[in-house]
Design a protein around this motif. Structure first.
Motif, PDB file in Angstrom:
ATOM      1  N   GLU A  54     -22.219 -29.398  -3.964  1.00  0.00           N
ATOM      2  CA  GLU A  54     -23.237 -28.541  -4.574  1.00  0.00           C
ATOM      3  C   GLU A  54     -23.077 -28.504  -6.085  1.00  0.00           C
ATOM      4  OE1 GLU A  54     -24.014 -24.454  -3.362  1.00  0.00           O
ATOM      5  OE2 GLU A  54     -23.850 -25.193  -1.311  1.00  0.00           O
ATOM      6  N   SER A  55     -21.860 -28.340  -6.539  1.00  0.00           N
ATOM      7  CA  SER A  55     -21.590 -28.286  -7.972  1.00  0.00           C
ATOM      8  C   SER A  55     -21.948 -29.614  -8.634  1.00  0.00           C
ATOM      9  CB  SER A  55     -20.116 -27.956  -8.210  1.00  0.00           C
ATOM     10  OG  SER A  55     -19.833 -27.951  -9.586  1.00  0.00           O
ATOM     11  N   GLN A  81     -25.710 -29.862  -8.893  1.00  0.00           N
ATOM     12  CA  GLN A  81     -26.240 -29.017  -9.960  1.00  0.00           C
ATOM     13  C   GLN A  81     -26.010 -29.670 -11.321  1.00  0.00           C
ATOM     14  OE1 GLN A  81     -24.360 -25.225  -9.368  1.00  0.00           O
ATOM     15  NE2 GLN A  81     -25.945 -24.509  -7.957  1.00  0.00           N
TER      16      GLN A  81
END
Length: 89
Positions: free
Chosen positions: A4-5, A8
């Protein structure tokens, strides 16, 4: 979580790159339309803002001088008006 990081960060990097490319395209179009010598810069914009501020300040000062002159002349007008109305009686 790490995925997820990473996604992003990739999204942010792509977004920044897209904005950068769009800005370069807009600048290139401006140069093509108005010519390289006529492209506005931040310095040009700042100088125009300074000149506009100076013009507004000069106009305010002139208005203040005109109002002060009218206020200074007001008692004399009242005296003349009082004398004329008194003489007409």
């Amino acid at each position: 979580m790490a995925t997820e990081s990473t996604q992003q960060m990739n999204f942010l990097a792509v977004s920044r790159a897209l904005v950068s490319v769009a800005a370069e395209v807009a600048t290139g179009v401006q140069r093509a339309v108005v010519g390289s010598d006529n492209v506005r810069t931040a310095r040009d914009n700042a100088w125009d803002a300074i000149q506009a501020d100076r013009a507004r300040a000069a106009a305010r000062a002139e208005t203040a001088r005109a109002v002060a002159a009218m206020m200074a002349a007001e008692p004399a007008r009242r005296r003349r008006a009082g004398t004329l109305t008194g003489a007409a009686r």
